[in-house]
Design an enzyme around this catalytic site. Structure first.
Site, PDB file in Angstrom:
ATOM      1  N   ASP A   1       0.871  -1.176   0.000  1.00 10.76           N
ATOM      2  CA  ASP A   1       0.000   0.000   0.000  1.00 10.76           C
ATOM      3  C   ASP A   1       0.908   1.226   0.000  1.00 10.76           C
ATOM      4  OD1 ASP A   1       1.034   0.170   2.506  1.00 10.76           O
ATOM      5  OD2 ASP A   1      -0.840  -0.119   3.571  1.00 10.76           O
ATOM      6  N   SER A   2       0.330   2.399  -0.099  1.00 12.67           N
ATOM      7  CA  SER A   2       1.155   3.601  -0.210  1.00 12.67           C
ATOM      8  C   SER A   2       1.534   4.164   1.157  1.00 12.67           C
ATOM      9  CB  SER A   2       0.385   4.678  -0.966  1.00 12.67           C
ATOM     10  OG  SER A   2      -0.755   5.048  -0.202  1.00 12.67           O
ATOM     11  N   GLY A   3       0.932   3.648   2.193  1.00 12.47           N
ATOM     12  CA  GLY A   3       1.149   4.211   3.527  1.00 12.47           C
ATOM     13  C   GLY A   3       0.069   5.210   3.912  1.00 12.47           C
ATOM     14  N   GLY A   4      -0.746   5.610   2.945  1.00 12.95           N
ATOM     15  CA  GLY A   4      -1.758   6.634   3.191  1.00 12.95           C
ATOM     16  C   GLY A   4      -2.752   6.265   4.281  1.00 12.95           C
TER      17      GLY A   4
ATOM     18  N   ASP B   1      -3.201   8.162  -1.774  1.00 15.55           N
ATOM     19  CA  ASP B   1      -4.518   8.774  -1.971  1.00 15.55           C
ATOM     20  C   ASP B   1      -4.898   9.566  -0.722  1.00 15.55           C
ATOM     21  OD1 ASP B   1      -4.662   6.428  -0.507  1.00 15.55           O
ATOM     22  OD2 ASP B   1      -6.663   5.893  -1.193  1.00 15.55           O
TER      23      ASP B   1
ATOM     24  N   GLN C   1     -11.660   6.701  -5.335  1.00 17.37           N
ATOM     25  CA  GLN C   1     -12.295   7.138  -4.084  1.00 17.37           C
ATOM     26  C   GLN C   1     -13.736   7.549  -4.406  1.00 17.37           C
ATOM     27  OE1 GLN C   1     -11.471   6.901  -1.040  1.00 17.37           O
ATOM     28  NE2 GLN C   1      -9.312   6.329  -1.103  1.00 17.37           N
TER      29      GLN C   1
ATOM     30  N   GLY D   1     -11.333   3.351   0.439  1.00 15.01           N
ATOM     31  CA  GLY D   1     -12.350   4.010   1.251  1.00 15.01           C
ATOM     32  C   GLY D   1     -13.568   3.162   1.542  1.00 15.01           C
TER      33      GLY D   1
ATOM     34  N   ASP E   1      -7.482  -7.690   0.266  1.00 15.44           N
ATOM     35  CA  ASP E   1      -6.525  -7.871   1.365  1.00 15.44           C
ATOM     36  C   ASP E   1      -7.250  -7.476   2.635  1.00 15.44           C
ATOM     37  OD1 ASP E   1      -6.271  -4.783   1.023  1.00 15.44           O
ATOM     38  OD2 ASP E   1      -5.180  -5.212   2.859  1.00 15.44           O
TER      39      ASP E   1
ATOM     40  N   CYS F   1     -11.648 -28.901   7.043  1.00 16.72           N
ATOM     41  CA  CYS F   1     -10.489 -28.056   6.757  1.00 16.72           C
ATOM     42  C   CYS F   1      -9.216 -28.893   6.852  1.00 16.72           C
ATOM     43  CB  CYS F   1     -10.446 -26.901   7.750  1.00 16.72           C
ATOM     44  SG  CYS F   1      -9.000 -25.849   7.572  1.00 16.72           S
TER      45      CYS F   1
ATOM     46  N   CYS G   1      -6.131 -27.693   7.315  1.00 12.19           N
ATOM     47  CA  CYS G   1      -5.014 -27.001   7.959  1.00 12.19           C
ATOM     48  C   CYS G   1      -4.513 -27.797   9.163  1.00 12.19           C
ATOM     49  CB  CYS G   1      -5.415 -25.589   8.358  1.00 12.19           C
ATOM     50  SG  CYS G   1      -6.201 -25.456   9.972  1.00 12.19           S
TER      51      CYS G   1
ATOM     52  N   CYS H   1      -6.749 -28.000  12.270  1.00 13.70           N
ATOM     53  CA  CYS H   1      -7.900 -28.902  12.165  1.00 13.70           C
ATOM     54  C   CYS H   1      -7.484 -30.367  12.031  1.00 13.70           C
ATOM     55  CB  CYS H   1      -8.775 -28.488  10.983  1.00 13.70           C
ATOM     56  SG  CYS H   1      -9.496 -26.853  11.218  1.00 13.70           S
TER      57      CYS H   1
ATOM     58  N   HIS I   1      -5.535 -21.388  10.513  1.00 15.53           N
ATOM     59  CA  HIS I   1      -6.873 -21.849  10.132  1.00 15.53           C
ATOM     60  C   HIS I   1      -7.659 -20.753   9.404  1.00 15.53           C
ATOM     61  CE1 HIS I   1     -10.835 -23.512   9.998  1.00 15.53           C
ATOM     62  NE2 HIS I   1     -11.258 -22.364  10.502  1.00 15.53           N
TER      63      HIS I   1
HETATM   64 ZN    ZN Z   1      -8.473 -25.396   9.752  1.00  9.19          ZN
END
Ligand code: ZN
Length: 367
Positions: free
Chosen positions: A91-94, A143, A185, A212, A262, A300, A302, A305, A331
């Protein structure tokens, strides 16, 4: 070769494709776990790979202050620094800077470092330079963010300044092997969203963040903002809703043609004992799990689990053992990345609407 996207399937407005980057191709729609300080909290790179992560996000704000983008560059840029072979977006840090109530001028923003209180200036040009030094595959423009609720006047002013800053960021870009994406935006006003999207698209960026959102607005307002944005963007450019990562939000946005997400949510919730689950999210701390031998999710794959009971993980949280947050982070990331895989498969099969409806119904207890 920089970064480009090509479509492989569509299903209504939902679409699947491949994002090609200097660090490999990834399938979209995709979710990026967030490595705030160059590390996704509590998990290592192999955990991320096993969970199905293909691309991660790192925060420019934190890395420019600690250890400094020059140090990251000396350690082999972000990929070597954080031992992540796949693509990385910064990201830009904004977002962090604007939460610190900075001094804002047309030139840029000035804020006090959360680490040592020193005054730091961030301009559209510097945000690009720092990200180029970090070496991320995809950099984002700086931004202008505004708090909500905001007046239409303030929203327009922030949107127009973002456009001026976007042009400056474009002119400051020097690395041909890396991409710089614009950010749309416009608050929660569909009309302003459409205007911002069209004007940002005109600047010729190869990809677009939709910023935003996921700041506490109602799902209907978020969906309307995304629906107003997408048609104004070039069809072959990736669309990325920034900071969104809840199940219902992801599915709503994929249905409207979004390719990338994200969010800190899966790992942040994990550290607080909250489990993401196909049958509805729940807290592992509840007393009812104390003698429960079942895994948190039998479907799951993972490590949490496959090898641990609800009773054991609850005990880890009750005794504040480090393993608890780590297991739940693995998980929750596996769950979220699996949702993306299922979405991609459903789009290819022409069954995304069915998946959307069944996941939503199952999680709300209506199935
Ligand atoms: Zn799991």
């Amino acid at each position: 070769m920089s970064v480009s996207w090509k479509e492989s399937a569509t299903d209504g407005d939902a679409r699947s494709g491949v994002l090609q980057t200097p660090h490999g191709d990834i399938a979209t729609p995709a979710f990026m776990p967030v490595g705030t300080r160059g590390t996704v909290k509590t998990v290592d790179s192999e955990d991320l790979e096993r969970a199905g992560a293909e691309m991660v996000l790192a925060n420019t704000y934190h890395l420019m202050l600690r250890p400094g983008s020059d140090v990251v560059a000396d350690l082999g840029e972000l990929h070597d620094f954080m031992s992540w072979r796949g693509p990385i977006l910064t990201d830009s840090g904004g977002y962090q800077v604007f939460s610190l109530e900075p001094e804002i001028t047309e030139e840029g923003v000035t804020f006090r470092s959360t680490y040592d209180g020193s005054r730091v200036e961030l301009t559209p040009e510097k945000a690009v330079a720092v990200q180029e030094e970090l070496g991320s595959d995809v950099a984002m423009i700086l931004d202008v963010l505004i708090g909500l609720p905001a007046t239409r006047e303030d929203t327009i002013e922030a949107m127009e300044r973002t456009l001026r800053w976007a042009k400056r960021a474009s002119n400051a870009k020097t690395r041909e092997d890396r991409a710089l994406w614009g950010i749309v935006q416009g608050g929660s006003d569909p009309d302003l969203r459409a205007r911002s999207a069209a004007a940002t698209a005109e600047l010729g960026f190869p990809g677009f963040g939709i910023g935003g959102l996921s700041v506490g607005e109602e799902p209907a307002a978020r969906n309307a903002a995304v629906a107003a944005t997408v048609p104004e963007l070039p069809p072959l450019a990736p669309r990325y809703v920034m900071g969104l990562g809840d199940t219902e939000g992801i599915l709503d946005c994929v249905a409207r043609g979004v390719d990338l997400f994200d969010c800190v949510l899966p790992t942040r919730l994990a550290r607080h004992g909250k489990v993401l689950s196909q049958s509805g999210d729940f807290s592992i701390k509840r007393a009812e799990w104390a003698r429960d031998t079942r895994p948190i999710d039998p479907n799951c794959a993972c490590v949490a689990c496959r090898r641990y009971s609800r009773g054991h993980i609850r005990h880890l949280f009750a005794t504040r053992e480090f393993l608890g947050p780590r297991l739940l982070s693995v998980h929750n990331l596996t769950y979220t990345l699996d949702l993306m895989r299922r979405s991609r498969e459903a789009i290819h099969a022409g069954e995304f609407a069915e998946l959307h409806a069944s996941v939503t119904a199952q999680r709300s207890g209506r199935s």
